[in-house]
Design a protein around this motif. Structure first.
Motif, PDB file in Angstrom:
ATOM      1  N   MET A   1       0.826  -1.202   0.000  1.00 32.65           N
ATOM      2  CA  MET A   1       0.000   0.000   0.000  1.00 32.65           C
ATOM      3  C   MET A   1       0.863   1.256   0.000  1.00 32.65           C
ATOM      4  O   MET A   1       0.563   2.196  -0.678  1.00 32.65           O
ATOM      5  CB  MET A   1      -0.931  -0.037   1.212  1.00 32.65           C
ATOM      6  N   HIS A   2       1.952   1.253   0.777  1.00 26.76           N
ATOM      7  CA  HIS A   2       2.793   2.443   0.843  1.00 26.76           C
ATOM      8  C   HIS A   2       3.517   2.697  -0.475  1.00 26.76           C
ATOM      9  O   HIS A   2       3.721   3.841  -0.864  1.00 26.76           O
ATOM     10  CB  HIS A   2       3.805   2.314   1.981  1.00 26.76           C
ATOM     11  N   GLY A   3       3.904   1.624  -1.156  1.00 23.19           N
ATOM     12  CA  GLY A   3       4.569   1.766  -2.455  1.00 23.19           C
ATOM     13  C   GLY A   3       3.651   2.430  -3.469  1.00 23.19           C
ATOM     14  O   GLY A   3       4.093   3.255  -4.276  1.00 23.19           O
ATOM     15  N   TYR A   4       2.391   2.073  -3.447  1.00 24.22           N
ATOM     16  CA  TYR A   4       1.428   2.664  -4.375  1.00 24.22           C
ATOM     17  C   TYR A   4       1.249   4.157  -4.082  1.00 24.22           C
ATOM     18  O   TYR A   4       1.161   4.968  -4.996  1.00 24.22           O
ATOM     19  CB  TYR A   4       0.086   1.938  -4.271  1.00 24.22           C
ATOM     20  N   ARG A   5       1.206   4.509  -2.783  1.00 22.43           N
ATOM     21  CA  ARG A   5       1.061   5.922  -2.414  1.00 22.43           C
ATOM     22  C   ARG A   5       2.269   6.727  -2.872  1.00 22.43           C
ATOM     23  O   ARG A   5       2.132   7.823  -3.403  1.00 22.43           O
ATOM     24  CB  ARG A   5       0.888   6.073  -0.906  1.00 22.43           C
ATOM     25  N   LEU A   6       3.455   6.174  -2.661  1.00 27.88           N
ATOM     26  CA  LEU A   6       4.676   6.859  -3.090  1.00 27.88           C
ATOM     27  C   LEU A   6       4.687   7.030  -4.604  1.00 27.88           C
ATOM     28  O   LEU A   6       5.019   8.109  -5.116  1.00 27.88           O
ATOM     29  CB  LEU A   6       5.917   6.079  -2.633  1.00 27.88           C
ATOM     30  N   LYS A   7       4.308   5.967  -5.309  1.00 30.03           N
ATOM     31  CA  LYS A   7       4.251   6.037  -6.761  1.00 30.03           C
ATOM     32  C   LYS A   7       3.258   7.114  -7.206  1.00 30.03           C
ATOM     33  O   LYS A   7       3.530   7.884  -8.139  1.00 30.03           O
ATOM     34  CB  LYS A   7       3.840   4.684  -7.331  1.00 30.03           C
ATOM     35  N   SER A   8       2.129   7.203  -6.537  1.00 26.17           N
ATOM     36  CA  SER A   8       1.112   8.193  -6.878  1.00 26.17           C
ATOM     37  C   SER A   8       1.618   9.613  -6.623  1.00 26.17           C
ATOM     38  O   SER A   8       1.419  10.508  -7.448  1.00 26.17           O
ATOM     39  CB  SER A   8      -0.156   7.938  -6.064  1.00 26.17           C
ATOM     40  N   ILE A   9       2.300   9.798  -5.493  1.00 30.73           N
ATOM     41  CA  ILE A   9       2.838  11.133  -5.176  1.00 30.73           C
ATOM     42  C   ILE A   9       3.903  11.534  -6.184  1.00 30.73           C
ATOM     43  O   ILE A   9       3.920  12.660  -6.684  1.00 30.73           O
ATOM     44  CB  ILE A   9       3.399  11.160  -3.737  1.00 30.73           C
ATOM     45  N   VAL A  10       4.794  10.599  -6.522  1.00 30.64           N
ATOM     46  CA  VAL A  10       5.843  10.879  -7.508  1.00 30.64           C
ATOM     47  C   VAL A  10       5.220  11.203  -8.863  1.00 30.64           C
ATOM     48  O   VAL A  10       5.650  12.132  -9.552  1.00 30.64           O
ATOM     49  CB  VAL A  10       6.833   9.703  -7.608  1.00 30.64           C
ATOM     50  N   ARG A  11       4.198  10.456  -9.226  1.00 28.26           N
ATOM     51  CA  ARG A  11       3.512  10.713 -10.502  1.00 28.26           C
ATOM     52  C   ARG A  11       2.886  12.107 -10.519  1.00 28.26           C
ATOM     53  O   ARG A  11       3.009  12.851 -11.498  1.00 28.26           O
ATOM     54  CB  ARG A  11       2.441   9.646 -10.722  1.00 28.26           C
ATOM     55  N   GLN A  12       2.213  12.478  -9.431  1.00 22.30           N
ATOM     56  CA  GLN A  12       1.577  13.795  -9.362  1.00 22.30           C
ATOM     57  C   GLN A  12       2.617  14.915  -9.406  1.00 22.30           C
ATOM     58  O   GLN A  12       2.418  15.935 -10.073  1.00 22.30           O
ATOM     59  CB  GLN A  12       0.737  13.905  -8.097  1.00 22.30           C
ATOM     60  N   LEU A  13       3.731  14.710  -8.681  1.00 25.18           N
ATOM     61  CA  LEU A  13       4.796  15.719  -8.703  1.00 25.18           C
ATOM     62  C   LEU A  13       5.407  15.850 -10.099  1.00 25.18           C
ATOM     63  O   LEU A  13       5.713  16.953 -10.550  1.00 25.18           O
ATOM     64  CB  LEU A  13       5.886  15.368  -7.684  1.00 25.18           C
ATOM     65  N   THR A  14       5.582  14.731 -10.774  1.00 27.44           N
ATOM     66  CA  THR A  14       6.138  14.749 -12.128  1.00 27.44           C
ATOM     67  C   THR A  14       5.211  15.489 -13.086  1.00 27.44           C
ATOM     68  O   THR A  14       5.661  16.322 -13.881  1.00 27.44           O
ATOM     69  CB  THR A  14       6.378  13.314 -12.623  1.00 27.44           C
ATOM     70  N   ILE A  15       3.937  15.185 -13.005  1.00 25.32           N
ATOM     71  CA  ILE A  15       2.967  15.860 -13.877  1.00 25.32           C
ATOM     72  C   ILE A  15       2.929  17.355 -13.569  1.00 25.32           C
ATOM     73  O   ILE A  15       2.907  18.192 -14.476  1.00 25.32           O
ATOM     74  CB  ILE A  15       1.565  15.217 -13.732  1.00 25.32           C
ATOM     75  N   SER A  16       2.959  17.701 -12.290  1.00 27.90           N
ATOM     76  CA  SER A  16       2.942  19.105 -11.894  1.00 27.90           C
ATOM     77  C   SER A  16       4.184  19.833 -12.390  1.00 27.90           C
ATOM     78  O   SER A  16       4.104  20.951 -12.927  1.00 27.90           O
ATOM     79  CB  SER A  16       2.847  19.202 -10.373  1.00 27.90           C
ATOM     80  N   PHE A  17       5.347  19.203 -12.238  1.00 28.58           N
ATOM     81  CA  PHE A  17       6.591  19.804 -12.697  1.00 28.58           C
ATOM     82  C   PHE A  17       6.594  19.957 -14.214  1.00 28.58           C
ATOM     83  O   PHE A  17       7.010  20.994 -14.743  1.00 28.58           O
ATOM     84  CB  PHE A  17       7.786  18.953 -12.257  1.00 28.58           C
ATOM     85  N   ALA A  18       6.111  18.953 -14.926  1.00 31.67           N
ATOM     86  CA  ALA A  18       6.064  19.023 -16.386  1.00 31.67           C
ATOM     87  C   ALA A  18       5.123  20.137 -16.846  1.00 31.67           C
ATOM     88  O   ALA A  18       5.441  20.885 -17.772  1.00 31.67           O
ATOM     89  CB  ALA A  18       5.623  17.678 -16.962  1.00 31.67           C
ATOM     90  N   THR A  19       3.980  20.249 -16.190  1.00 30.56           N
ATOM     91  CA  THR A  19       3.026  21.301 -16.549  1.00 30.56           C
ATOM     92  C   THR A  19       3.618  22.680 -16.295  1.00 30.56           C
ATOM     93  O   THR A  19       3.542  23.565 -17.152  1.00 30.56           O
ATOM     94  CB  THR A  19       1.721  21.132 -15.750  1.00 30.56           C
ATOM     95  N   ALA A  20       4.235  22.856 -15.137  1.00 35.13           N
ATOM     96  CA  ALA A  20       4.856  24.146 -14.809  1.00 35.13           C
ATOM     97  C   ALA A  20       5.977  24.463 -15.791  1.00 35.13           C
ATOM     98  O   ALA A  20       6.118  25.605 -16.238  1.00 35.13           O
ATOM     99  CB  ALA A  20       5.383  24.124 -13.381  1.00 35.13           C
ATOM    100  N   SER A  21       6.758  23.457 -16.150  1.00 34.39           N
ATOM    101  CA  SER A  21       7.856  23.673 -17.097  1.00 34.39           C
ATOM    102  C   SER A  21       7.325  24.109 -18.458  1.00 34.39           C
ATOM    103  O   SER A  21       7.881  25.019 -19.085  1.00 34.39           O
ATOM    104  CB  SER A  21       8.680  22.391 -17.252  1.00 34.39           C
ATOM    105  N   MET A  22       6.273  23.472 -18.923  1.00 30.99           N
ATOM    106  CA  MET A  22       5.706  23.846 -20.221  1.00 30.99           C
ATOM    107  C   MET A  22       5.134  25.259 -20.183  1.00 30.99           C
ATOM    108  O   MET A  22       5.261  26.003 -21.148  1.00 30.99           O
ATOM    109  CB  MET A  22       4.625  22.841 -20.641  1.00 30.99           C
TER     110      MET A  22
END
Length: 57
Positions: A1-22
């Protein structure tokens, strides 16, 4: 369960960073064009004055 949460947080941060960069890249590209437009569209530019004089309402 914790691995999935970490993966979800990393995914959200990546998407947020990519959006801000664009957005930053887009604004950086757009700024010179807006600056040139602001320089040419002013009441002291004779071409702009002529355009306003012949404007159709």
């Amino acid at each position: 369960m914790h691995g999935y949460r970490l993966k979800s947080i990393v995914r959200q941060l990546t998407i947020s960073f990519a959006t801000a960069s664009m957005i930053i890249i887009d604004q950086h590209w757009l700024a010179p064009h807006q600056s040139r437009l602001a320089e040419s569209v002013n009441p002291y530019n004779p071409v702009y004055q002529n355009t306003l004089a012949y404007r159709v309402d």
